[in-house]
Design a protein around this motif. Sequence first.
Motif, PDB file in Angstrom:
ATOM      1  N   ASP A 135       0.830  -1.209   0.000  1.00  0.00           N
ATOM      2  CA  ASP A 135       0.000   0.000   0.000  1.00  0.00           C
ATOM      3  C   ASP A 135       0.865   1.260   0.000  1.00  0.00           C
ATOM      4  N   ILE A 136       1.910   1.249   0.824  1.00  0.00           N
ATOM      5  CA  ILE A 136       2.806   2.406   0.886  1.00  0.00           C
ATOM      6  C   ILE A 136       3.487   2.606  -0.473  1.00  0.00           C
ATOM      7  N   ARG A 137       3.894   1.523  -1.091  1.00  0.00           N
ATOM      8  CA  ARG A 137       4.549   1.635  -2.399  1.00  0.00           C
ATOM      9  C   ARG A 137       3.581   2.129  -3.470  1.00  0.00           C
ATOM     10  N   THR A 138       2.316   1.765  -3.334  1.00  0.00           N
ATOM     11  CA  THR A 138       1.305   2.297  -4.258  1.00  0.00           C
ATOM     12  C   THR A 138       1.204   3.812  -4.116  1.00  0.00           C
ATOM     13  N   LEU A 139       1.225   4.306  -2.885  1.00  0.00           N
ATOM     14  CA  LEU A 139       1.153   5.754  -2.661  1.00  0.00           C
ATOM     15  C   LEU A 139       2.422   6.452  -3.139  1.00  0.00           C
ATOM     16  N   ILE A 140       3.576   5.797  -2.976  1.00  0.00           N
ATOM     17  CA  ILE A 140       4.826   6.364  -3.498  1.00  0.00           C
ATOM     18  C   ILE A 140       4.722   6.531  -5.008  1.00  0.00           C
TER      19      ILE A 140
ATOM     20  N   ASP B  10      13.391   8.531   0.840  1.00  0.00           N
ATOM     21  CA  ASP B  10      14.431   8.722  -0.175  1.00  0.00           C
ATOM     22  C   ASP B  10      13.880   9.484  -1.380  1.00  0.00           C
ATOM     23  N   ALA B  11      12.574   9.311  -1.604  1.00  0.00           N
ATOM     24  CA  ALA B  11      11.920  10.012  -2.719  1.00  0.00           C
ATOM     25  C   ALA B  11      11.440  11.397  -2.322  1.00  0.00           C
ATOM     26  N   GLY B  12      11.775  11.824  -1.105  1.00  0.00           N
ATOM     27  CA  GLY B  12      11.388  13.150  -0.639  1.00  0.00           C
ATOM     28  C   GLY B  12       9.988  13.223  -0.071  1.00  0.00           C
ATOM     29  N   ILE B  13       9.399  12.073   0.248  1.00  0.00           N
ATOM     30  CA  ILE B  13       8.049  12.027   0.797  1.00  0.00           C
ATOM     31  C   ILE B  13       8.121  11.989   2.321  1.00  0.00           C
ATOM     32  N   THR B  14       7.369  12.863   2.977  1.00  0.00           N
ATOM     33  CA  THR B  14       7.305  12.889   4.434  1.00  0.00           C
ATOM     34  C   THR B  14       6.426  11.742   4.922  1.00  0.00           C
ATOM     35  N   VAL B  15       6.884  11.013   5.944  1.00  0.00           N
ATOM     36  CA  VAL B  15       6.129   9.887   6.478  1.00  0.00           C
ATOM     37  C   VAL B  15       5.826  10.125   7.958  1.00  0.00           C
TER      38      VAL B  15
END
Length: 356
Positions: A89-94, A120-125
């Motif tokens: 699911d997280i990878r889908t959102l990435i 690493d892709a600059g996405i805040t988690v």
Amino acid sequence: MKRLGLARGLVALAVMAIVAGACSATPAASGGAGSATKYTIGFANAGGVGNGWREAMLCSAKAQAVKAGNVSKVTIIHHDTDAAGQLGDIRTLIAQGVNAISINPAGPDALNPAIKEATDAGITVIAVDASVTAPTAYNLSNDQEQYAYLGATWLFKAMGDKGAVVYMRGIAGHPADTDRDTGFQKALKEHPGITIAATTVTKWDPATATQQINDIMTAGTKFDGIWTSGVDSNIVDALKAANHPYVPIVGADNAGFVTQLLNEPNLKGAAVTNPASIGGAGVTLALQILSGKKPATNTVHVTPELWANDDAAGKAKLSAAADPSLPKTWPLGLTIQDWTTYTKPELIACKGPGDA
């Protein structure tokens, strides 16, 4: 780890100290309706479909995204799955290119590879409700260990420090459930006269929990108290329907349970606070980080309170929080002062940016 006191009046939680102690600026500084930048936010929630707390958490995130004014879309993936499923699911959102991802984590460590890919892709988690160990993620949650310890300590004393308790846990392996078990076991060691009559894994599903307590009663298992992990009013209903004598019971600050604690004759119990509005607070924290204002620490804990109906102070807090108009499985911590800015009707409407 930062542990901060939590005060509540009616359904609002006062946590201004969190802002001062954990963040470099107030949430209001993270952007608003006049902001030119528009962000997209993803939410990966593994488990709790049909659970009022989880539904309120997601509605809180959507309502706060609308009020922030600088969120164009909230994408929610909400289904019953395990850590492996939530990784996907997280990878889908990435892959969708969101700016921030909130997660209610299925495990403390198992999601770390996908979290690293996101950051690493600059996405805040942001992990809400329970913590993850990924060093690049931020954690914002209730202190779940203290939640269980407070409730179990009250329960064992209410049982006279003797007898058997039904121990009704949440989702196996979920960090919040693991932390709650730590708190429960700590209290159990401090009260050697208490034994376990039965342990169940409710998956935080009211229907499952109801079937479990009915099975325990049908089997003739003797018990003198019940600790529930937030599935509570349905357990009271089951005892009543079976004409089983009430025993002391601990649950969460859910609307139905609080109403029962105030109105059900001969019911002795306590509610421990666990604000689902942490979902909206996570949106505020994400937007603040995206605007360049990072917290001083990556973990903030809100300290729960216990409201028992066997003392005047507890009854006063129960009465102040009670709201029979809400769905009975919804928690009463609907807002967090300075972290959420939506109104109660906006939360109940459960509309995100762009929703009709």
